[in-house]
Motif scaffolding. Structure first.
Motif, PDB file in Angstrom:
ATOM      1  N   VAL A  64       4.464  -3.080   6.615  1.00 48.11           N
ATOM      2  CA  VAL A  64       4.736  -4.436   7.080  1.00 48.11           C
ATOM      3  C   VAL A  64       4.204  -5.368   5.990  1.00 48.11           C
ATOM      4  O   VAL A  64       3.029  -5.292   5.623  1.00 48.11           O
ATOM      5  CB  VAL A  64       4.041  -4.751   8.414  1.00 48.11           C
ATOM      6  N   THR A 103       3.845  -9.255   4.773  1.00 51.68           N
ATOM      7  CA  THR A 103       3.911 -10.669   5.130  1.00 51.68           C
ATOM      8  C   THR A 103       3.900 -11.499   3.856  1.00 51.68           C
ATOM      9  O   THR A 103       3.019 -11.317   3.002  1.00 51.68           O
ATOM     10  CB  THR A 103       2.711 -11.071   6.008  1.00 51.68           C
ATOM     11  N   THR A 151       8.529 -11.963   6.936  1.00 54.41           N
ATOM     12  CA  THR A 151       7.867 -10.676   7.141  1.00 54.41           C
ATOM     13  C   THR A 151       8.898  -9.555   7.026  1.00 54.41           C
ATOM     14  O   THR A 151      10.005  -9.678   7.552  1.00 54.41           O
ATOM     15  CB  THR A 151       7.228 -10.622   8.543  1.00 54.41           C
ATOM     16  N   PHE A 172       9.535  -5.497   7.829  1.00 60.71           N
ATOM     17  CA  PHE A 172       9.100  -4.267   8.493  1.00 60.71           C
ATOM     18  C   PHE A 172       9.928  -3.135   7.895  1.00 60.71           C
ATOM     19  O   PHE A 172      11.157  -3.214   7.886  1.00 60.71           O
ATOM     20  CB  PHE A 172       9.356  -4.327   9.999  1.00 60.71           C
ATOM     21  N   CYS A 173       9.295  -2.091   7.437  1.00 62.23           N
ATOM     22  CA  CYS A 173      10.008  -1.056   6.687  1.00 62.23           C
ATOM     23  C   CYS A 173       9.554   0.340   7.094  1.00 62.23           C
ATOM     24  O   CYS A 173       8.358   0.621   7.141  1.00 62.23           O
ATOM     25  CB  CYS A 173       9.740  -1.280   5.191  1.00 62.23           C
ATOM     26  N   ASP A 174      10.524   1.208   7.396  1.00 66.41           N
ATOM     27  CA  ASP A 174      10.257   2.626   7.632  1.00 66.41           C
ATOM     28  C   ASP A 174      10.918   3.387   6.488  1.00 66.41           C
ATOM     29  O   ASP A 174      12.150   3.409   6.384  1.00 66.41           O
ATOM     30  CB  ASP A 174      10.855   3.038   8.988  1.00 66.41           C
ATOM     31  N   ARG A 176       4.192 -14.956  10.218  1.00 66.11           N
ATOM     32  CA  ARG A 176       5.319 -15.496   9.466  1.00 66.11           C
ATOM     33  C   ARG A 176       6.670 -15.017  10.015  1.00 66.11           C
ATOM     34  O   ARG A 176       7.645 -14.965   9.273  1.00 66.11           O
ATOM     35  CB  ARG A 176       5.202 -15.126   7.987  1.00 66.11           C
ATOM     36  N   GLN A 196       9.856   0.577  15.014  1.00 65.91           N
ATOM     37  CA  GLN A 196       9.043  -0.421  14.326  1.00 65.91           C
ATOM     38  C   GLN A 196       8.843  -1.688  15.138  1.00 65.91           C
ATOM     39  O   GLN A 196       7.895  -2.429  14.911  1.00 65.91           O
ATOM     40  CB  GLN A 196       9.699  -0.805  12.992  1.00 65.91           C
TER      41      GLN A 196
END
Lengths: 360, 170
Positions: free
Chosen positions: A277, A279, A284, A286-288, B63, B91
């Motif tokens: 994650v 920021t 932001t 979010f990554c897998d 954010r 996620q």
């Protein structure tokens, strides 16, 4: 113009990533897989059961003698053997793919740099996430300014523990290089989950373009109390550009204690996760790095299981290695680049020992 | 314990307050030590040790774009197994209903039939207020807990390695 395939061998066969090379070494036309060398009869039997059609030797000396035209090796061995093998191979002019931890001893590490540069051989460190398509997209999004300047990164590299299949990863002398207590009143030793998970330290450097400034780290009680190395820990700290980070490099996913990894290894449904994650000033991410996936139950244990996606980063990794060997280039993940990551990991152990943050 | 909370329009203090309180409540112990690093006012990364030996991480960010639902996760790791309020291999939180229509995509999550149409977080505030009004001792307990969490929060926001060696469970 097509280049001559690089004649390559795998040494030791005791590292968990060994089997990940088999397909690439067989199928990549830029390579000619000529031999393997097994450190013990257990790994030799496992290898030979796979019918790879490649000769297996018990001694490296014999392999080198029988294959004088060998050009490169994959050092798939315990961390404690890397210096000796790098010295032996470099002196023979063999180019090297090193496992992700060349050494935790910085004296040894610098000796590896010296030897490989003296003999002018390529040493590429196997940090396969650099060849992962999700990570490529992540880096591209960051470079395009999708979230603005990075302010904070959280990253996991959480897995099951490989120690039952690869016992050296639970033996401090073989994994960390020596027996060092985690702390004064801590019954465990350096050499566990942290040693298995350099990727997140490397990734935050690569993605932020900055180096690690300081770290603070703390272990939790082991979820596998019989291990003498750490299996649960957390790390936070800052990059030199002010980016704050928190890393979880734990073995927090429980496993069946298989001697040979395969279906049914998972007790927790997902065996491995690298998530980030990030920021930034403007958003932001979010990554897998290993998904989306396929889910099943049924054989062998009737458990619900995440069959995680293999992007086979080893194809890109090996392609770069061949290019560097043939064109006499330096790989992006070379010993000098990786040194700061190893220093930061050592600093984590110092922080666990002292209970204080440690500057790199 | 691995906690995270990402939102829009909330300060880092507001995000951390919620997670610190959950940390002490679910961990059933008070904070013994913490080490916090911040990415300006946009991100926070905490490592915490409770007096009962539990380790906890808290990751926060503020954010997300305006109008976003919060993205959080609370995972407990023990020798017997793992519990989490997020499904394995995901996620972001799920919704109860996903509507795909000519006007685009919408999501709905309703957690309280008596307070229907309130957002989940608002429903929880109403339920909490109702619980406090029903029992004076609950309000008193929560006020004490609030005082303690504020001290921990102040320590976290100072951005330094902080220790609370003396047991002070509420």
């Amino acid at each position: 113009m097509s280049q001559k395939p690089v004649k390559i061998a795998i040494m030791s066969l005791t590292h968990g990533h060994t089997r990940k090379y088999y397909q690439t070494l067989k199928e990549n036309p830029k390579l000619e897989w000529v031999a393997v060398q097994a450190d013990n009869q257990d790994v030799r039997k496992i290898f030979e059961s796979g019918s790879h059609g490649v000769p297996c030797y018990d001694s490296a000396e014999e392999m080198f003698r029988r294959h004088p035209d060998l050009e490169a090796v994959v050092l798939a061995s315990a961390n404690s053997r890397h210096l000796e093998q790098i010295r032996d191979c470099a002196e023979r002019g063999l180019h090297i793919i090193s496992m992700k931890i060349p050494s935790f001893d910085m004296g040894e590490y610098d000796e590896m740099i010296r030897i490989s540069e003296k003999h002018n051989v390529v040493v590429q460190v196997e940090l396969e996430l650099h060849y992962n398509p999700v990570v490529h997209r992540l880096k591209k999004l960051i470079a395009e300014g999708a979230i603005g300047k990075i302010l904070s990164i959280q990253a996991t590299n959480i897995t099951l523990s490989p120690v039952w299949a690869f016992p050296w990863q639970g033996i401090p002398e073989l994994s960390y290089g020596k027996r060092v207590a985690l702390g004064e009143n801590n019954p465990r030793f350096r050499g566990g989950a942290l040693c298995d998970h350099p990727h997140v330290f490397d990734l935050i450097r690569w993605l932020s373009g900055s180096d690690i400034d300081f770290v603070y780290s703390q272990t939790a009680p082991n979820i596998r109390p019989e291990l003498e190395v750490e299996d649960m820990l957390l790390v936070n700290g800052k990059m030199k550009d002010g980016t704050a980070f928190l890393l979880d490099p734990s073995w927090s996913r429980m496993e069946e204690r298989l001697k040979v990894p395969g279906p049914g290894w998972e007790v927790y449904p997902k065996r491995m996760e690298v998530n980030l994650v990030i920021t930034g000033e403007k958003g932001t991410l979010f990554c897998d790095c290993f998904g989306p996936n396929v889910y099943h139950n049924g054989a062998p244990n009737d458990r619900y299981t995440v069959q995680y996606t293999y992007f086979d980063e080893w194809i890109g990794l090996v392609d770069e290695f061949v290019r560097c060997v043939r064109d006499k280039k330096t790989p992006q993940i070379n010993l000098r680049w990786h040194r700061q990551t190893i220093s930061a990991m050592n600093a984590c152990y110092e922080s666990i020992q002292s209970g204080l943050p440690v500057n790199i | 314990m691995r906690f995270s909370s990402f939102a829009n329009g909330l300060s880092m203090a507001e995000l951390l307050y919620r997670e610190l309180e959950l940390c002490e409540w679910i961990g059933d112990s008070s904070v013994k030590s913490l080490f916090a690093v911040f990415g300006g006012d946009a991100g926070a990364n905490l490592i915490i040790k409770l007096h009962n030996g539990i380790s906890c991480s808290i990751e926060c960010g503020n954010r997300l774009p305006a109008g976003s639902r919060p993205v959080d996760r609370h995972e407990l790791i023990a020798r017997r197994g793992i519990a989490s309020d997020r499904t394995v291999d995901s996620q972001i939180p799920q919704s109860s209903i996903y509507l795909f229509s000519e006007t685009g995509k919408s999501e709905f999550t309703d957690i309280d039939a008596e307070l229907f149409e309130l957002e989940p977080e608002s429903s929880l505030y109403v339920r909490a207020a109702f619980a406090a009004l029903r029992s004076g001792s609950t309000a008193s307990l929560w006020n004490k807990r609030h005082s303690r969490i504020m001290k921990v929060l102040d320590a976290a926001l100072s951005g330094k390695l902080s220790f609370f060696e003396k047991e002070n469970s509420i």
